[in-house]
Design an enzyme around this catalytic site. Structure first.
Site, PDB file in Angstrom:
ATOM      1  CE  LYS A   1      34.708   6.501  24.044  1.00 50.08           C
ATOM      2  NZ  LYS A   1      34.795   5.230  23.290  1.00 50.08           N
TER       3      LYS A   1
ATOM      4  CD  GLU B   1      34.953 -10.089  20.666  1.00 53.86           C
ATOM      5  OE1 GLU B   1      35.452  -8.976  20.933  1.00 53.86           O
ATOM      6  OE2 GLU B   1      33.991 -10.585  21.306  1.00 53.86           O
TER       7      GLU B   1
ATOM      8  NE  ARG C   1      35.141 -10.926  23.996  1.00 53.15           N
ATOM      9  CZ  ARG C   1      34.403 -10.453  25.012  1.00 53.15           C
ATOM     10  NH1 ARG C   1      34.880 -10.510  26.235  1.00 53.15           N
ATOM     11  NH2 ARG C   1      33.229  -9.925  24.807  1.00 53.15           N
TER      12      ARG C   1
END
Length: 637
Positions: A291, A380, A408
């Site tokens: 990243k 979640e 969610r």
């Protein structure tokens, strides 16, 4: 940046208006394309803030995929969407990229309405495999030769939906290629057993050295059919299992596994993808990336450079307003510091976040109480039910989830927490319109979707002190599920760290005494109401009420308002369908109120990206919109 300058500094990229143009280039030119893509992203994002590190990490992969596949006929599904900047630049949006995340500009995420190359809208994580599998099955049912690729990364494989998709992909045998972009990061470092498993695979020196030597040796036979490299790739998992002393989780699901492959070697990526793209059935290519690749500062501090804001591309200095230190804090930081204060006095308090420790400021709790803080990954639903389990044993979970991501976990909230009336505190960050992230991230619905759940307390503070007192009150226990929502950004109080005061549940307060019109607000949007009331004080007498709770409503206060005012305005930074204003109207009908009530809030449509101020204005509940509504009511009396 003018197009002339683009041609000067980006000689190859400036000629690419679609993947067809990319395919006209020689493979030897693709490394330069990758260099130009990175530089272009750095140039634009340094001036126009957006997601940064994730897109830098997939430049080579993006080039390889568009070079090999026939997009948009072939389907390319992204997950997480903030990986897709290079994808946008290669698919005809280069000259508009300076509008990325701006009002009326490009979306920061793939969006079907924006381009035929965006075959699936993305904002939330872990959706790519399920969506791509649906497309692959559709192709199979239609006897189509179209290919389908899912790119999953930035921690998204920790989400349960990804595993559901993997399981189903193995079962129906559709032709789908899953690219696992493994960079060991979400916004913060990825946690959990799956991440450890991937690290074990990629860090086996014996295995990787052997594989690289064999791959290089077979390179001289590239023209032979079938490709010797492809044959070896098919044998690879037996070798891997022997060396690593364990099976392969993907092969155990009957998904053919290839990799790991260096995700920054564009030529190698093209060769590998070309070798495996026509193999039948579900396949997974494990690509290892970094990243922030190509920008030194982003490589070293990946969390900070996920979305850094404006920065000097030469020095890596992120712009800071020197006046910020004199401004009120962000609501999320008030949450983080307050949670630590409360945890110091209440040893039963624990903190839970689904992969957002820095975004939600749960990292403050993690530093102070590492044994009582839990990052559960992009999961979640698990975060909520995990919190419920803790609550059954006498702990006081503070489950901190962005409002948009709480959607969610809705079934878990109802079934595992509310039905059992457990003491779980839901702190919903980013409640309301969040700004540049747009429709996928606005916290538009929480007031409405929590209001209809039995046993649920629904609260929203006007300012930082109210947030602290709501958190303090909730942790006293005995209330059942208790939700507290607050917006993205700063509050209004510099001197916010006041002694805790227990709040009376379901009680609002009168802020301004009036005679003509009452304005009832919930949450921090009341600041806009206060501005409007001040500007109108010489025109009309307005009473302003900070209601604090959507559920239970302060019925006693409402009775007083109904008896005094014939005109009422409700203001909320949330959907007007089923939200706070709807609750007021429901009670007004119950009481036979005959006056006029107007509801201001998010209308019945999805709101796109822009600054919060621009979006409040569009929806008509900024200061100007409130003033307009008041004047309209005055004229119509």
């Amino acid at each position: 940046m003018t197009f002339m300058k683009t041609e000067t500094y980006y000689p190859l990229l400036s000629q690419i208006n679609s993947p067809d143009d990319l395919k006209k280039l020689k493979k030897t030119q693709l490394e330069q394309v990758c260099v130009e893509l990175r530089e272009f992203i750095i140039d634009i994002v340094s001036c126009n803030p957006g997601h940064f590190g994730a897109s830098l990490g997939v430049v080579e992969l993006t080039v390889a995929l568009h070079y090999i596949f026939n997009t948009p006929e072939d389907n390319l599904v992204w997950d997480v969407g903030h990986q897709a900047y290079a994808h946008k630049l290669l698919t005809g949006r280069r000259d508009k990229f300076h509008t990325n995340r701006k009002y009326k500009g490009l979306s920061g995420f793939p969006k079907r309405a924006e381009s035929p190359y965006d075959c699936f809208g993305v904002g939330h994580a872990s959706t790519s495999i399920s969506a791509a599998l649906g497309m692959a099955v559709a192709a199979k049912l239609s006897n189509s030769e179209k290919q389908t690729v899912a790119v999953i990364g930035d921690g998204s494989l920790t989400g349960g939906l990804a595993f559901e998709g993997l399981n189903n992909a193995a079962m129906n045998k559709a032709n789908i290629l899953i690219i696992l972009n493994d960079n060991n990061m979400a916004i913060d470092p990825v946690t959990g057993g799956l991440n450890k498993y991937l690290v074990d695979i990629t860090s086996s020196k014996t295995y990787n050295r052997m594989k690289q030597d064999i791959w290089k040796a077979l390179g001289v036979l590239d023209g032979v059919k079938p490709s010797p490299r492809s044959v070896i790739q098919n044998m690879e998992n037996s070798i891997k299992s022997f060396i690593l002393k364990e099976g392969n989780i993907f092969e155990s699901l009957d998904i053919r596994y290839f990799g790991p492959v260096d995700g920054h070697d564009v030529k190698r990526l093209i060769n590998v993808i070309d070798d495996i793209k026509d193999l039948p059935g579900p396949r997974l290519l494990h690509v290892v990336t970094q990243k922030g690749k190509g920008y030194e500062y982003a490589e070293k501090e990946q969390t900070i450079w996920h979305a850094p804001g404006v920065f000097d591309k030469e020095t890596g200095v992120i712009a800071k307003n020197p006046e910020d230190k004199h401004k009120p804090p962000k609501f999320q930081d008030v949450f983080g510091h307050t949670l630590v204060e409360l945890a110091e006095k209440n040893e039963k308090i624990v903190g839970i976040t689904p992969a957002m420790p820095s975004g939600s400021s749960m990292n403050i709790m993690m530093k102070a109480f590492p044994d009582r803080s839990f990052d559960v990954g992009i999961a979640e639903g698990h975060a909520v039910t995990f919190s419920a389990g803790l609550a059954t044993k006498g702990y006081m979970p503070f489950c901190n989830i962005y409002s948009t991501f709480m959607q969610r976990a809705y079934d878990n909230v109802i079934h595992d927490v509310a039905l059992q009336n457990l003491d779980v505190v839901f702190c919903l960050d980013r409640g309301g319109l969040v700004g540049a992230d747009g429709a996928t991230h606005h916290g538009a619905f929480d007031l409405a979707y929590f209001r209809c759940i039995p046993n649920m307390i629904v609260a929203a503070p006007l300012n930082e002190v109210e947030l602290r007192n709501m958190m303090y009150t909730a942790q006293l226990g005995g209330y059942g599920p208790f939700s507290i929502r607050y917006p993205r950004g700063r509050g209004i109080l510099v001197d916010w760290k006041q002694p805790f005061t227990k709040m009376e549940i379901g009680k609002g307060r009168e802020l301004v005494v009036g005679a003509d019109i009452a304005i009832l607000s919930i949450g921090a949007i009341g600041v806009e109401v206060a501005k409007a009331v001040t500007d109108l004080e010489n025109e009309v007498s307005i009473g302003h009420y900070d209601m604090r709770f959507v559920k239970p409503l302060d019925k006693e206060l409402l009775d007083t308002i109904f008896s005094k005012y014939e005109r009422i305005i409700t203001v909320e930074d949330g959907t007007v369908i089923g939200g706070f204003g709807s609750a007021v109207i429901d009670y007004a009908m119950e009481k036979g109120y005959k006056g006029e009530i107007r509801l201001l809030g998010i209308p019945d449509k999805f709101i796109e990206q822009g600054t919060q101020a621009e979006l409040y204005h569009e929806c008509g509940y900024d200061k100007d919109g409130i003033i307009t509504t008041v004047r309209e009511m005055q004229r119509s009396k």
